[in-house]
Design a protein around this motif. Structure first.
Motif, PDB file in Angstrom:
ATOM      1  N   LEU A   1      -3.967   4.677  -7.486  1.00  0.00           N
ATOM      2  CA  LEU A   1      -4.520   5.295  -6.336  1.00  0.00           C
ATOM      3  C   LEU A   1      -6.117   5.592  -6.247  1.00  0.00           C
ATOM      4  O   LEU A   1      -6.746   5.587  -5.074  1.00  0.00           O
ATOM      5  N   ASP A   2      -6.424   5.841  -7.544  1.00  0.00           N
ATOM      6  CA  ASP A   2      -7.889   5.944  -7.589  1.00  0.00           C
ATOM      7  C   ASP A   2      -8.800   4.650  -7.183  1.00  0.00           C
ATOM      8  O   ASP A   2      -9.377   4.642  -6.416  1.00  0.00           O
ATOM      9  N   GLY A   3      -7.994   3.465  -7.720  1.00  0.00           N
ATOM     10  CA  GLY A   3      -8.201   2.392  -7.438  1.00  0.00           C
ATOM     11  C   GLY A   3      -8.620   2.017  -5.838  1.00  0.00           C
ATOM     12  O   GLY A   3      -9.499   1.583  -5.283  1.00  0.00           O
ATOM     13  N   LEU A   4      -7.353   2.238  -5.381  1.00  0.00           N
ATOM     14  CA  LEU A   4      -7.210   2.002  -3.985  1.00  0.00           C
ATOM     15  C   LEU A   4      -8.274   2.924  -2.992  1.00  0.00           C
ATOM     16  O   LEU A   4      -8.901   2.635  -2.108  1.00  0.00           O
ATOM     17  N   GLY A   5      -8.548   4.161  -3.666  1.00  0.00           N
ATOM     18  CA  GLY A   5      -9.574   5.083  -2.978  1.00  0.00           C
ATOM     19  C   GLY A   5     -10.976   4.176  -2.897  1.00  0.00           C
ATOM     20  O   GLY A   5     -11.703   4.312  -2.063  1.00  0.00           O
TER      21      GLY A   5
ATOM     22  N   LEU B   1       0.933  -1.151  -0.235  1.00  0.00           N
ATOM     23  CA  LEU B   1       0.010   0.100   0.124  1.00  0.00           C
ATOM     24  C   LEU B   1       0.828   1.441   0.018  1.00  0.00           C
ATOM     25  O   LEU B   1       0.650   2.197  -0.477  1.00  0.00           O
ATOM     26  N   ASP B   2       2.127   1.191   0.551  1.00  0.00           N
ATOM     27  CA  ASP B   2       2.996   2.449   0.660  1.00  0.00           C
ATOM     28  C   ASP B   2       3.642   2.485  -0.509  1.00  0.00           C
ATOM     29  O   ASP B   2       4.523   3.607  -0.597  1.00  0.00           O
TER      30      ASP B   2
ATOM     31  N   LEU C   1     -15.307   1.339  -0.235  1.00  0.00           N
ATOM     32  CA  LEU C   1     -15.962  -0.279  -0.135  1.00  0.00           C
ATOM     33  C   LEU C   1     -15.981  -1.012   1.239  1.00  0.00           C
ATOM     34  O   LEU C   1     -16.734  -1.239   1.774  1.00  0.00           O
ATOM     35  N   ILE C   2     -14.577  -0.489   1.665  1.00  0.00           N
ATOM     36  CA  ILE C   2     -14.304  -1.176   3.210  1.00  0.00           C
ATOM     37  C   ILE C   2     -15.251  -0.621   4.168  1.00  0.00           C
ATOM     38  O   ILE C   2     -15.667  -0.901   4.984  1.00  0.00           O
ATOM     39  N   ALA C   3     -15.124   0.946   3.966  1.00  0.00           N
ATOM     40  CA  ALA C   3     -15.654   1.803   4.882  1.00  0.00           C
ATOM     41  C   ALA C   3     -17.111   1.596   4.817  1.00  0.00           C
ATOM     42  O   ALA C   3     -17.914   1.753   6.005  1.00  0.00           O
ATOM     43  N   GLN C   4     -17.829   1.173   3.663  1.00  0.00           N
ATOM     44  CA  GLN C   4     -19.101   1.100   3.512  1.00  0.00           C
ATOM     45  C   GLN C   4     -19.683  -0.417   3.987  1.00  0.00           C
ATOM     46  O   GLN C   4     -20.784  -0.916   3.736  1.00  0.00           O
TER      47      GLN C   4
ATOM     48  N   ARG D   1      -5.434   2.243   6.594  1.00  0.00           N
ATOM     49  CA  ARG D   1      -4.866   2.871   5.629  1.00  0.00           C
ATOM     50  C   ARG D   1      -5.645   3.040   4.456  1.00  0.00           C
ATOM     51  O   ARG D   1      -5.636   4.241   3.763  1.00  0.00           O
ATOM     52  N   LEU D   2      -6.285   2.045   4.027  1.00  0.00           N
ATOM     53  CA  LEU D   2      -7.192   2.444   2.814  1.00  0.00           C
ATOM     54  C   LEU D   2      -8.343   3.299   3.076  1.00  0.00           C
ATOM     55  O   LEU D   2      -8.645   4.076   2.026  1.00  0.00           O
TER      56      LEU D   2
END
Length: 711
Positions: free
Chosen positions: A111-115, A102-103, A120-123, A221-222
């Motif tokens: 980075l857009d994909g990681l965002g 990730l780093d 998705l994780i937060a939701q 981190r994500l």
């Protein structure tokens, strides 16, 4: 049944996708993600780059409330695998690998994909778990590759194949997958079976696999990245499939570290070895840096072979596991991560074979392995050695140990380069073994004796204080009886050179050494000596093995190590700890750190340890309660005390020599021959000390009594 506008059933899906016919990403993954409401995927490893490949499908997938479950192994590199094999916590290593991924510096598309992933994780629409193989003590990487899609009406598509969720797996490599559609006759059963396999995996019910939650620190981190990245409109962005620029990294290679100052004698030793076509023995006093000298030689050789575009296979042999660990650390400082070869072959065989294959293919310029002598001689490792066709360098640490018939027969004949290291390469009373070592490794090509090493400042100066201890009445009687039996064996043709404990005279000699080593009077003198030095740090005590000998039928004798620990800790109230063969390797490292701190552990009490290879340069005071006439043992012990350290300019060695009282009725010639060996040790210690005259005066009465003034 009304089929929704977005449905798996409406997709034109083939039963197989192969790189020579169709783009796996464009023709399968992206359309399936656009139609599905749930996606479950198990892969070999999952990298952030793959999210860029999924970007177009994931955006729409997220907006429809789709949920994803991923099971993967993080992309472990060579260092991670070696750390796991050396006993590091697997979950910590996996967390480190995930954070490293990730780093890493990434293109904007990634980075857009990681965002998106973070959102998705937060939701709570995405959950990730990490899998690894855990079988018979071996840690492996999870390699299975299966996946399932479900849509809003419950239709199922399952697939399996060779692709990983990486740019290399999905785009660059030649890959294929098999697809099973749940509504197609003949496919349904297979599709359900793959879904059941994934469910067992997700619930951690698959034998020989351990499935763990995604590390919290990586999850956080994500989620943080999601809040920092604008919600990009990704559909139609062709650069999502553009791979990140690959930065070529130079393969690891042996090199002398910049911080290391190569001493003149080390340079001369390497030059002499190279002049002998890379074969020979370095006979260097303990503490003069044989390990670093060997690595300097290996680095020079590796550099020369690189000019010819040839790899180098380096195999270091060491007698004990803790020495293997020390060599691993040393080699790492020269720029290469070696494979530690000991214990179960399941821990090292796969890595060794992979690295050797890479060397054969020209993909790896250096392969380094460090093996215990026992693992080296095993059938499994011998099989590996016989298949090596590249230039092979054997470095034998404490090479005298390889002179036994078992080990010398295992030495590989296909080793082009051979380097033996030892302060005492000559085997004690074993001319055949010594000759075999010289025949294999070559002659002594460089020698640095103790006196020269002290003179040039490579080792520190020292005082030698012999203590003469008389046997008590009980010990004297045992001693006289044994000496009489030894005399009879000598008269029958046996030799004092026969040190085999299974031979009659060898057994008697060991019994005699036990009486001398465990002499009760040694503890009285030791207590006085230690009391006088109670304020000093960095003190080592070498105890005799086993228990004090007794007459047949009498109770077992006292254990000297226990007596010493009681005297030091309970009676004199000094901080002390035992250091014996049963002490675990992790505990040994901890004890040596405590000892070296100079404010915690004052005394280390050893029995058959702290000899070969243990690096304790801070040790300043040594008490030799154990009686050994084996030159290798007492030279090794002296070497432990003469290593240089900050604030250390001199060491002190107290040697406890037990003898029968004057007037003891004993076979004079036999006793004279036996005591000559004891005096040889004292002379060896004394002649290079700063107080040799004191040694001569202490020993003079005994030398006169036994007519040994010629020594």
């Amino acid at each position: 049944m009304t089929v929704p506008a977005r449905s798996l059933r409406l997709l034109t899906l083939s039963d197989r996708y192969r790189s020579d016919q169709k783009d796996v990403v464009a023709n399968f993954y992206v359309p399936a993600l656009s139609a599905a409401t749930s996606y479950s995927r198990a892969v070999g490893y999952f990298t952030s780059t793959s999210l860029a490949l999924f970007a177009r499908g994931i955006e729409a997938f997220a907006e429809r409330g789709g949920t994803m479950r991923l099971v993967a192994s993080p992309h472990l590199d060579e260092n991670d695998i070696i750390d796991i094999e050396r006993g590091y916590d697997v979950r910590q290593v996996m967390e480190r690998a995930t954070i490293r991924e990730l780093d890493a510096e990434q293109p904007e598309a990634v980075l857009d994909g990681l965002g998106i992933l973070g959102r998705l994780i937060a939701q709570e629409r995405l959950d990730i778990k990490l899998a690894f193989v855990e079988q018979q003590g071996r840690i492996g990487i999870y390699h299975e590759k299966i996946g399932t899609f479900r849509d809003a009406v419950g239709d199922l598509v399952s697939f399996t194949g060779s692709s990983n969720e990486t740019y290399g797996g999905l785009i660059a490599n030649f890959e294929s997958i098999e697809v099973y559609r749940g509504w197609v006759a003949g496919d349904g059963t297979r599709a359900l079976r793959l879904e059941a396999d994934f469910q067992a995996l997700w619930s951690n019910q698959t034998p020989n696999l351990s499935v763990e939650p995604f590390p919290e620190v990586a999850r956080d981190r994500l989620v943080k990245l999601a809040s920092e990245r604008p919600k990009a409109s990704l559909p139609g962005r062709d650069d999502a499939l553009t791979p990140p620029q690959v930065v070529a990294t130079e393969p690891a290679r042996l090199a002398i570290p910049e911080w290391l100052t190569v001493r003149d004698y080390q340079r001369n030793a390497v030059a002499s070895w190279l002049r002998h076509q890379g074969r020979g023995i370095l006979k260097m006093a303990t503490g003069t840096g044989k390990t670093k000298t060997a690595m300097i030689a290996a680095s020079q050789l590796a550099h020369a072979l690189r000019q010819r575009e040839e790899p180098l296979i380096v195999l270091v042999l060491a007698p004990l596991q803790h020495l293997v660990d020390q060599w691993v650390t040393e080699i790492e400082s020269f720029g290469v991560r070696p494979v530690a070869v000991y214990e179960s072959s399941q821990k090292w065989l796969h890595t060794v074979e992979d690295q050797l294959n890479e060397a054969r293919l020209g993909q790896r310029p250096i392969v380094a392995m460090v093996a215990t002598n026992a693992s080296f001689a095993s059938a499994r490792f011998q099989s590996v050695l016989t298949r090596i066709s590249q230039p092979l360098l054997i470095i034998a640490d404490e090479a005298h140990n390889l002179g036994s018939s078992t080990y010398r027969s295992a030495l590989p004949l296909n080793a082009t380069y051979r380097l033996a290291l030892s302060a005492t390469p000559e085997r004690w009373f074993d001319d055949e073994g010594t000759d075999a070592l010289i025949e294999y490794f070559g002659p002594i090509v460089f020698e640095l004796g103790l006196g020269e090493a002290i003179e040039m400042g490579a080792l520190c100066r020292y005082l030698y204080l012999p203590r003469l201890i008389e046997l008590n009445d009980y010990e004297t009687q045992l001693y006289v009886d044994l000496t009489s039996q030894i005399a009879k064996r000598l008269a029958a043709g046996d030799s004092l050179k026969d040190t085999d404990s299974d031979s009659p005279i060898g057994f008697l000699l060991r019994q005699r050494a036990g009486i001398l080593g465990h002499a009760e009077g040694k503890l009285t003198q030791f207590r006085s000596d230690l009391q006088a030095r109670r304020e000093s740090w960095f003190q080592l005590v070498y105890c005799a093995q086993g228990r004090r000998p007794t007459e047949p039928g009498d109770p077992p004798g006292a254990n000297q190590l226990q007596d010493v620990m009681n005297l030091v800790g309970n009676q004199l109230h000094l901080s002390a700890h035992s250091y014996i063969s049963q002490t675990q390797r992790t505990e040994r490292k901890h004890l040596l750190r405590r000892f070296g701190s100079g404010d915690d552990l004052r005394v280390l009490v050893a029995m058959r340890c702290l000899d070969e290879g243990v690096d304790i340069p801070d040790a300043r005071l040594g008490y030799l309660l154990a009686s050994s006439s084996n030159p290798r043992e007492f030279i090794q012990r002296r070497g432990r005390l003469l290593r240089r350290a900050d604030g250390k300019d001199r060491a002190e060695i107290l040697d406890y020599l037990a003898v029968p009282p004057e007037g003891t009725p004993i076979n004079f010639e036999v006793e004279r021959a036996l005591l000559r060996r004891e005096f040889e040790r004292a002379n060896e210690f004394g002649k290079l000390s700063e107080n040799y005259e004191r040694t001569i005066e202490t020993l003079r009465p005994l030398k006169e009594r036994y007519q040994l003034m010629d020594m």
